[in-house]
Design a protein around this motif. Structure first.
Motif, PDB file in Angstrom:
ATOM      1  N   PRO A 285       0.902  -1.127  -0.086  1.00  0.00           N
ATOM      2  CA  PRO A 285       0.216  -0.037  -0.027  1.00  0.00           C
ATOM      3  C   PRO A 285       0.853   1.339   0.035  1.00  0.00           C
ATOM      4  N   ALA A 286       1.967   1.357   0.847  1.00  0.00           N
ATOM      5  CA  ALA A 286       2.851   2.523   0.934  1.00  0.00           C
ATOM      6  C   ALA A 286       3.384   2.693  -0.677  1.00  0.00           C
ATOM      7  N   ALA A 287       3.782   1.723  -1.241  1.00  0.00           N
ATOM      8  CA  ALA A 287       4.125   1.844  -2.794  1.00  0.00           C
ATOM      9  C   ALA A 287       3.080   2.358  -3.714  1.00  0.00           C
ATOM     10  N   ASN A 293       7.403   7.950   3.238  1.00  0.00           N
ATOM     11  CA  ASN A 293       7.802   7.062   4.023  1.00  0.00           C
ATOM     12  C   ASN A 293       7.349   5.562   3.830  1.00  0.00           C
ATOM     13  N   PRO A 294       8.089   4.754   3.436  1.00  0.00           N
ATOM     14  CA  PRO A 294       7.741   3.539   2.703  1.00  0.00           C
ATOM     15  C   PRO A 294       7.179   2.547   4.000  1.00  0.00           C
ATOM     16  N   ILE A 298       2.972   1.108   8.607  1.00  0.00           N
ATOM     17  CA  ILE A 298       3.517   0.614   9.970  1.00  0.00           C
ATOM     18  C   ILE A 298       3.450   1.610  10.922  1.00  0.00           C
ATOM     19  N   ARG A 299       3.773   2.824  10.853  1.00  0.00           N
ATOM     20  CA  ARG A 299       3.991   3.772  11.977  1.00  0.00           C
ATOM     21  C   ARG A 299       2.377   4.135  12.341  1.00  0.00           C
ATOM     22  N   ALA A 300       1.638   4.123  11.540  1.00  0.00           N
ATOM     23  CA  ALA A 300       0.375   4.494  11.856  1.00  0.00           C
ATOM     24  C   ALA A 300      -0.586   3.327  12.469  1.00  0.00           C
ATOM     25  N   GLN A 301       0.032   2.329  12.532  1.00  0.00           N
ATOM     26  CA  GLN A 301      -0.699   1.013  13.146  1.00  0.00           C
ATOM     27  C   GLN A 301       0.098   0.529  14.467  1.00  0.00           C
TER      28      GLN A 301
END
Length: 322
Positions: A285-287, A293-294, A298-301
């Motif tokens: 999803p990040a890509a 930020n790749p 993860i940071r949001a979770q």
């Protein structure tokens, strides 16, 4: 008869097409990565056949190719294809089509389920349409092809546009597209190498096995840790169940297997939220969204994972020994 090998050959053709297009556009490293991967998919049957005959050279070449892929992966930086002014056209098309856009996506699970349930009964002139080994995976491959033609029909565009868009997405995802394949193999490697027995030995030597709370905490945290390592709670589960769940919690402390298994898996899913190894959920999803930020997903979770783990462990402690 449709066999799973046909799906691998189809994937190989798509990967080679992607590599050839990158080569034409002078993206050498990217082209080499997809071409080598396509060769592995296309030559798998030959490698296994030669290995069965005692000829190990093709398998050794395949192993060297895997090492080459690992060396090429860091060079696959995010690559955005030229938009060519299609953004506005895509937006207008999406508004015009509305919910019809979901039809091709929904066809994938639908066709896969139909093949899994009824594929064994289909035959033509007395010959089965689907080979029984890995019928569900064969159905999934067929479903993707059906969805491609359905998408072309819904969007009223040539099929080649769908293939080109698939290539664009594959370039955007990059090496992370391989992680699900690697993780599936990693779980089997861990199981066959006796990691569960090693975990049991470490637990017996380093935690108070007479304490049900300590054993349960190690089991829950172990599910999170091994899911972070493997990227898949299903791969972590047999390791932790063989090492701690079955010998200590179930046999020694009388834990309820159903509650322990289901809530232990939920602890593992907390690890899924925290690891880049779960590429489908966190890196892809990040890509696709082109986040700066790749690891932004993860940071949001993180805090969601921590909160869910705390609540799940508390419920396990209250319920699993009743």
């Amino acid at each position: 008869m449709l066999r799973i090998e046909y799906a691998y050959w189809l994937i190989a053709a798509f990967l080679i097409y992607t590599g050839a297009r990158n080569l034409r556009e002078r993206h050498g490293w990217r082209a080499a990565f997809w071409l080598l991967l396509g060769a592995l998919f296309g030559g798998g049957d030959y490698v296994l056949g030669q290995q069965a005959l005692g000829n190990l050279l093709p398998a050794q070449i395949a192993g060297a190719t895997v090492i080459a892929l690992a060396m090429l992966a860091p060079r696959l930086h995010r690559h955005a294809h030229a938009d060519s002014g299609h953004t506005e056209w895509r937006l207008q098309s999406a508004i015009r089509l509305g919910h019809k856009l979901f039809v091709p996506a929904l066809l994938i699970p639908l066709v896969t389920l139909l093949v899994a349930l009824f594929g064994a009964y289909l035959s033509i002139a007395g010959h089965a349409v689907f080979a029984k080994p890995q019928m569900t995976l064969t159905g999934l491959a067929l479903a993707c092809v059906v969805a491609l033609f359905a998408a072309a029909r819904v969007a009223r565009t040539p099929v080649r546009h769908g293939i080109a868009e698939g290539r664009r997405l594959l370039d955007a995802i990059g090496w992370a597209a391989l992680l699900p394949l690697l993780l599936a193999a990693l779980g089997e490697v861990f199981t066959q190498s006796g990691v569960g027995a090693a975990i049991a030995a470490l637990a017996s030597d380093n935690i108070p096995t007479g304490s049900a709370l300590a054993c349960l905490l190690v089991f829950a945290l172990g599910m999170v840790l091994f899911t972070v390592i493997m990227g898949n709670a299903f791969a972590a589960f047999p390791v932790m169940m063989a090492g701690i769940g079955l010998p200590l919690l179930i046999h020694q402390h009388g834990a309820n297997p159903a509650i322990l298994g289901s809530m232990g898996m939920l602890c593992g899913y907390c690890g899924t939220l925290l690891t880049p190894m779960a590429a489908d959920y966190n890196l892809v999803p990040a890509a696709l969204l082109e986040l700066r930020n790749p690891y932004g997903v993860i940071r949001a979770q993180v805090w969601s994972a921590v909160s869910i783990f705390i609540v799940t462990f508390a419920m396990m402690w209250m319920l699993v020994f009743r």
